[in-house]
Write a protein that holds these residues in place. Structure first.
Motif, PDB file in Angstrom:
ATOM      1  N   MET A  65     -29.708 -19.971  11.008  1.00 48.99           N
ATOM      2  CA  MET A  65     -28.899 -18.764  10.776  1.00 48.99           C
ATOM      3  C   MET A  65     -29.347 -18.053   9.498  1.00 48.99           C
ATOM      4  SD  MET A  65     -25.004 -19.583  11.871  1.00 48.99           S
ATOM      5  CE  MET A  65     -24.218 -18.202  11.032  1.00 48.99           C
ATOM      6  N   LEU A 113     -31.002 -23.644  16.421  1.00 48.03           N
ATOM      7  CA  LEU A 113     -30.090 -22.750  15.701  1.00 48.03           C
ATOM      8  C   LEU A 113     -29.432 -23.453  14.519  1.00 48.03           C
ATOM      9  CD1 LEU A 113     -28.643 -19.963  15.660  1.00 48.03           C
ATOM     10  CD2 LEU A 113     -26.892 -20.979  17.133  1.00 48.03           C
ATOM     11  N   SER A 171     -32.762 -24.297  21.597  1.00 51.36           N
ATOM     12  CA  SER A 171     -31.312 -24.246  21.749  1.00 51.36           C
ATOM     13  C   SER A 171     -30.544 -24.556  20.456  1.00 51.36           C
ATOM     14  CB  SER A 171     -30.922 -25.212  22.867  1.00 51.36           C
ATOM     15  OG  SER A 171     -29.607 -24.979  23.283  1.00 51.36           O
ATOM     16  N   GLY A 172     -29.365 -25.190  20.613  1.00 51.36           N
ATOM     17  CA  GLY A 172     -28.507 -25.450  19.462  1.00 51.36           C
ATOM     18  C   GLY A 172     -29.175 -26.304  18.408  1.00 51.36           C
ATOM     19  N   GLY A 173     -30.088 -27.160  18.850  1.00 51.95           N
ATOM     20  CA  GLY A 173     -30.829 -27.987  17.915  1.00 51.95           C
ATOM     21  C   GLY A 173     -31.739 -27.179  17.012  1.00 51.95           C
ATOM     22  N   PHE A 202     -21.991 -33.290  23.397  1.00 54.21           N
ATOM     23  CA  PHE A 202     -23.010 -32.254  23.178  1.00 54.21           C
ATOM     24  C   PHE A 202     -23.832 -32.129  24.450  1.00 54.21           C
ATOM     25  CE2 PHE A 202     -27.442 -31.333  21.817  1.00 54.21           C
ATOM     26  CZ  PHE A 202     -27.243 -30.005  21.521  1.00 54.21           C
ATOM     27  N   LEU A 210     -26.721 -18.211  23.011  1.00 52.39           N
ATOM     28  CA  LEU A 210     -26.899 -19.140  21.896  1.00 52.39           C
ATOM     29  C   LEU A 210     -26.346 -18.533  20.603  1.00 52.39           C
ATOM     30  CD1 LEU A 210     -28.293 -21.968  21.351  1.00 52.39           C
ATOM     31  CD2 LEU A 210     -30.163 -20.646  20.380  1.00 52.39           C
ATOM     32  N   MET A 269     -22.757 -18.920  19.382  1.00 54.03           N
ATOM     33  CA  MET A 269     -22.387 -20.106  18.602  1.00 54.03           C
ATOM     34  C   MET A 269     -22.370 -19.762  17.116  1.00 54.03           C
ATOM     35  SD  MET A 269     -24.815 -22.878  20.576  1.00 54.03           S
ATOM     36  CE  MET A 269     -24.526 -24.215  19.408  1.00 54.03           C
TER      37      MET A 269
END
Lengths: 316, 286
Positions: free
Chosen positions: A207, A203, A199-201, B228, B175, B178
């Protein structure tokens, strides 16, 4: 075959039988039998790993013997000098970073770091970073840009840590800021999902101008367990959740989220670290070579266009 | 990370439902007082006793912020294409259909241009009632187009968030929104255009961890849940009860995460002052 996963049990049984025969006092007598079993093992192995489900791949991606970031650094780079700290609060052991040489060229390296034994697992918080880990990553990206070095990142985390301190110190802001930092980065960035892309952790260091994925790695918006708990009300439905979320490397290739799949040795990277590293080395070289020499403006513009295109919408 | 939940029974992250009877009185779920409905409406749907801001629709929010008649919606025709053909206990397509019927909205964010106190802006407002305001491809695309439009028109951006985070039913593509929205904001910043992020109850997960925390100025409504990870996930992880007020706007202000907490009735005026400041113009009279 230590640490066999459940779907690897038939392989384990064959291997055990072969080992028993090899220990036989009369090698000539059992030679044919061994050869026959080895053939069978080979075929079974090919068949098992050719048809892995999303959940089986998740298990391989989380395998306790899989190479972690510091292992990849040792396997791929001639020299690696780890740098520490975010200069604000602390040093997060769940994200490692530093300076490295890849086939002679200087690169800045970043990656999530899991622990191997219980003590190290705890010290590295099971590879789940706090904000200071992401801020260390940001600092190292600044460094890379200032000295015009490419950045290579290794992604392998269950996710950013959901805890009190993490929230107090701005976990969300730390991740968000890294996304914007990477969007503006004027040097090449190659991200490799080596294990779990949580997840965001994940990403937050992902990038890339190029995003590569190891053959059995997974990458998802939420863990299969989390998804199952929310949508089915039962974390035990994780295998189903892994399937419907489309988390495997071939899925992500089809969805246009990754650029390349790096093959793993049969059975997974943990079976043969050197062979796995050789494949990754080839892929890294290829992508870094392609990106080298592009201007900062070009790299930023290309990265923008790449992520700008992601997503599928219907328009009236 | 759990970004939105089907069963909002936990006290912290749960929707504070206002049980609106047919009559003249409603009960505030925050302070449990019985309050006069017209008084609540007059106050912009804020409890007159405890000042708790009730959740409001995107239309109500736009009505409160935009100068009358100035809001012009863009990209209303974008809808989800169900790229994963996702199905859990229900099909994603059916969930979308139900959300459209329930909210009479095509998706979880409304984007457009308007005037606020006479200043032209791009305004994006989340609709929490639409699948928990979750961000899938459409939300990401609409926000990105809105930011790009602001760059083209050379105007500031205001995003009013209310979201459980990324939308699970579009998997990895959610995702990536973002990354997409944050990259667009980087361009906005490079063009020296202001972005004001307004956080409302609740703003969590992938929305917080991307555009919502990237404001040049970050404003929040009082008591909004902002974080978060969701409170239940954190409580399960650390295996102890969370401190009082954890992840509320006041907690974030205290920890240096946001700039301002602004009462809903003052929000338009605050935005007007911010816009005037960044435009280097005198604040026009209210």
């Amino acid at each position: 075959m230590p640490d066999a996963l459940d779907f690897e049990q038939p392989l384990l049984e064959l291997e055990t039988r072969i080992a028993a025969l090899q220990a036989d006092e009369d090698p000539v007598r059992v030679r044919d039998e061994i050869r026959r079993l080895e053939d069978r093992l080979d075929r079974l192995r090919q068949r098992t790993y050719a048809g892995l489900t999303a959940w089986q791949r998740t298990q391989l991606a989380r395998h306790p013997k899989r190479p972690y970031t510091r292992d990849w650094c040792r396997l791929l780079f001639e020299d690696f000098l780890e740098l520490h700290g975010d200069r604000r609060f602390g040093d997060d052991a769940a994200i490692v970073g530093g300076l490295a040489r890849f086939e002679g060229r200087s690169v800045v390296v970043l990656g999530h770091q899991k622990g191997r034994d219980t003590r190290e697992k705890i010290a590295r918080n099971f590879g789940m970073p706090h904000p200071e880990g992401y801020r260390k990553a940001e600092r190292l990206m600044d460094l890379a840009e200032r000295f015009a070095k490419p950045v290579v990142t290794f992604i392998d985390t269950p996710g950013a840590y959901p805890g009190l301190g993490a929230e107090e110190r701005g976990q969300a802001e730390a991740i968000a800021r890294n996304l914007r930092r990477m969007a503006a980065l004027r040097t090449p960035l190659v991200a490799v999902v080596t294990g779990e892309g949580g997840s965001g952790g994940a990403l937050a260091i992902g990038m890339g101008n190029r995003v590569l994925m190891l053959e059995y790695a997974v990458y998802a918006v939420i863990s299969p367990e989390g998804c199952a708990a929310i949508l089915w009300g039962d974390a035990g439905k994780a295998p189903e959740a892994a399937t419907v979320m489309k988390t495997t490397a071939p899925d992500l290739m089809r969805l246009g989220v990754i650029d390349d799949i790096v093959p793993e040795p049969v059975g997974g990277a943990h079976r043969d670290w050197d062979a796995a590293a050789a494949h990754l080395r080839d892929a890294l070289r290829r992508h870094l070579d392609e990106l080298t020499g592009r201007s900062g403006d070009t790299l930023v513009a290309e990265r923008y266009e790449k992520f700008r295109r992601m997503g599928v919408v219907a328009e009236e | 990370m759990a970004w939105f939940r089907r069963k909002p029974e936990e006290s912290e992250g749960a929707a504070r439902k206002v049980v609106i009877q047919e009559g003249l009185w409603i009960k505030c779920d925050a302070c449990k007082e019985i309050i006069y409905r017209a008084e609540v409406e007059r106050a912009g749907r804020v409890c007159p006793k405890c000042l708790h801001p009730f959740r409001i629709t995107s239309r109500e929010r736009i009505g409160q912020l935009a100068d009358p008649g100035s809001f012009e919606e863009h990209d209303a025709g974008l809808s989800s294409a169900d790229p994963l053909a996702f199905k859990d206990t229900k099909r994603y397509r059916d969930r979308l259909k139900a959300a459209r019927q329930k909210t009479a909205m095509p998706e979880a964010v409304v984007c457009g241009t308007c005037l606020i106190g006479g200043f032209p802006v791009v305004l994006c407002v989340f609709e929490f009632a639409f699948l928990g305001g979750s961000m899938g491809s459409v939300v990401g695309e609409k926000l990105t187009r809105a930011i790009e439009r602001a760059i083209a028109k050379h105007v500031p951006v205001i995003i009013v968030s209310a979201s459980g985070g990324a939308r699970m039913q579009e998997g990895i593509l959610s995702l990536m929104q973002m990354a997409k929205t944050s990259a667009a904001l980087e361009r906005l910043a490079a063009a020296r255009l202001t972005y004001v992020s307004v956080l409302t109850d609740p703003t969590t997960g992938g929305v917080t961890a991307s555009f919502a925390m990237l404001g040049d100025v970050i404003v929040s409504e009082p008591r909004a849940l902002i974080g978060f990870a969701g409170p239940r996930v954190i409580a399960e992880t650390i295996r102890q009860p969370l401190p009082e007020g954890f992840q509320r706007a006041e907690f974030l202000l205290e920890h240096g995460q946001i700039d301002l907490i602004v009462d809903r009735r003052e929000l338009k005026d605050t935005l007007r002052r911010l816009l005037a400041f960044f435009a280097d113009q005198p604040t026009p009279p209210a």
